[in-house]
Design a protein around this motif. Structure first.
Motif: not given
Length: 486
Positions: A79-81, A119-120, A124-126, A128-131
């Motif tokens: 969650y934080h890493h 939670g959403l 969203d951040k996950i 965006a990071t994968l993209k």
């Protein structure tokens, strides 16, 4: 020369409940995973006892905020890493990453009218990071993470109300993340309802008057999950026609001990039951042997008039599965040595090595499984879980020399390559536990699967530092060469 086609999707897989942690952060509700207790006094090969959660266990868990003996509450603090970890996945050249969304992070109680915006925002951040790193997400909507409230208030998936709640949750995820997610899976190892009913469908078996009644409730739960999967498939196709939704099952390969007809029949029964879950989701109909079994057992599986029509019209786009081991059946099983793994028990196969956790290693079985699935269904296949749990040793210089893991993957990749050579349409592969996570079955950290070592022990002691194992660079080279460099 590699048999792997251009564009083959190499990557890794995890589940939210095993790595995210932050179990009570930013509005997340308590899930079935958050009441799973680590049981160090029980034999690590006793999966039935390790998995089991009784009504008393649930009460005890709800009355404590402990994370030491409830390790899925802390996971590896993804969650934080997550930015650090996804960057490491990118270093391994991941083309895709299979993750799950924690249902109770989006709808804390499961039956909430509105989703939890925090939670959403997290997912969203996950995405965006994968993209950012050009990694394609493969998203599992339900991976042993249902809100506990749905078990306690409604009795789990045996209650048809859960279809409504799951469809609401899934539609929320599709609406919010659909522009960034092409590949979706509905239920992780949907067949596991018979191995650990509480975790998979929220059925507490002690509350039923007999094992037969509990079994009936599990079949009712499965019907509701099949229906929910069909309904979200229908919604996804309307909302994002270019996206795909697949089923996900445990592929168990059962061999007969001998050519004795009785042995062959027992193995056939096992394999036939394994195909039941894909038959419904790929063909859209219940196989005749299941319908006869329900009739013979006097099971009353409740359905509405349109249920079978929905199943038939909204079948999956592809088949994904986990593969870890094979088993052997024998008509003289009571006279044979037994082995097990993943809550499956069978006769020991003298031709196969066995891990410390009792799992038989069988790469050839993966090739056979791929051929069987493709010949039966003619649908694209994804291997979305496969890996080796091992007690890795950190050397004095800080390195982890996991040659045994490299050997395991090399043999399984050759099996996949051979299946492709045999004409099987395999689209992708995601190794299980690409980073060390809390074990689903034993709740241990010491049972490690990852290419990345996480400094955390079974009792939540450690720095959480990430370290590349020897297999990290090896897998990076496998991906960059598209399977040529093994």
């Amino acid at each position: 020369m590699s048999n792997f086609p251009d564009g083959f999707m190499w990557g890794g897989a995890t589940a939210a409940n095993q790595l995210e942690g932050a179990w009570n952060v930013d509005g997340k509700g308590i899930s079935v995973a958050d009441v799973a207790r680590f049981k160090p006094d029980i034999n690590k090969k006793d999966y039935v006892s390790q998995w089991h959660t009784s009504p008393e266990d649930i009460v005890a868990a709800k009355n404590t905020n402990d994370v030491e003996f409830y390790p899925k509450r802390h996971g590896i603090d993804f969650y934080h890493h997550f930015e650090e970890d996804i960057r490491l996945f990118s270093e391994m050249n991941f083309k895709c990453y299979r993750l799950s969304i924690a249902w109770s992070r989006i709808f804390p109680n499961g039956d909430d009218e509105e989703p939890n915006e925090l939670g959403l925002n997290y997912y969203d951040k996950i995405f965006a990071t994968l993209k950012k790193y050009n990694i394609e997400p493969i998203v599992t909507l339900s991976h042993y993470e249902m809100p506990l409230n749905l078990v306690e208030k409604y009795g789990g998936w045996g209650n048809r109300k859960l279809v409504e709640f799951f469809v609401r949750y899934s539609q929320t995820c599709i609406d919010r993340f659909g522009k960034n997610v092409k590949y979706w899976l509905s239920f992780n190892e949907i067949d596991s309802a018979f191995r650990h009913a509480f975790t998979t469908v929220g059925i507490i078996e002690e509350k039923y008057v007999s094992k037969l009644k509990a079994e009936e409730a599990i079949y009712q739960s499965l019907h509701h999950q099949f229906l929910a999967s069909a309904l979200i498939t229908k919604y996804l196709r309307k909302r994002y026609p270019a996206s795909e939704l697949g089923c996900m099952v445990t592929k168990t390969m059962t061999y007969p001990e001998t050519c004795r007809p009785e042995d062959i029949y027992l193995a056939q029964k096992d394999n036939r039951m394994n195909f039941f879950f894909t038959d419904v989701q790929v063909n859209g109909v219940y196989p005749s042997f299941i319908l006869k079994y329900w009739k013979d057992s006097n099971f009353n599986i409740k359905m509405k008039s349109d249920d079978l029509k929905e199943l038939k019209e909204n079948t999956v786009d592809f088949i994904s599965f986990s593969y870890y081991m094979s088993i052997v059946q024998s008509s003289e099983a009571d006279q044979r040595e037994k082995v097990g793994g993943n809550l499956t028990t069978g006769v020991k196969n003298p031709y196969l090595p066995i891990t410390d956790w009792g799992w038989q290693v069988d790469p050839k079985g993966l090739q056979i499984s791929l051929i069987d699935l493709y010949d039966r269904y003619r649908k694209p296949l994804w291997i979305v879980e496969n890996g080796l749990g091992y007690s890795d040793k950190v050397e004095l210089d800080g390195s982890i020399k996991d040659d045994y893991r490299i050997e395991y993957f090399r043999d399984h990749f050759r099996a996949i390559s051979d299946a492709i050579s045999d004409g099987v349409d395999v689209r992708g592969y995601t190794s299980w536990g690409c980073i060390d996570v809390v074990s689903a079955s034993t709740s241990q950290m010491s049972k490690r699967y990852g290419f990345i070592y996480v400094d955390l022990d079974d009792f939540n002691k450690g720095t959480l530092n990430r370290t590349k194992k020897k297999s990290f660079n090896w897998y990076r080279d496998v991906i960059s060469s598209n399977g040529t460099k093994l």
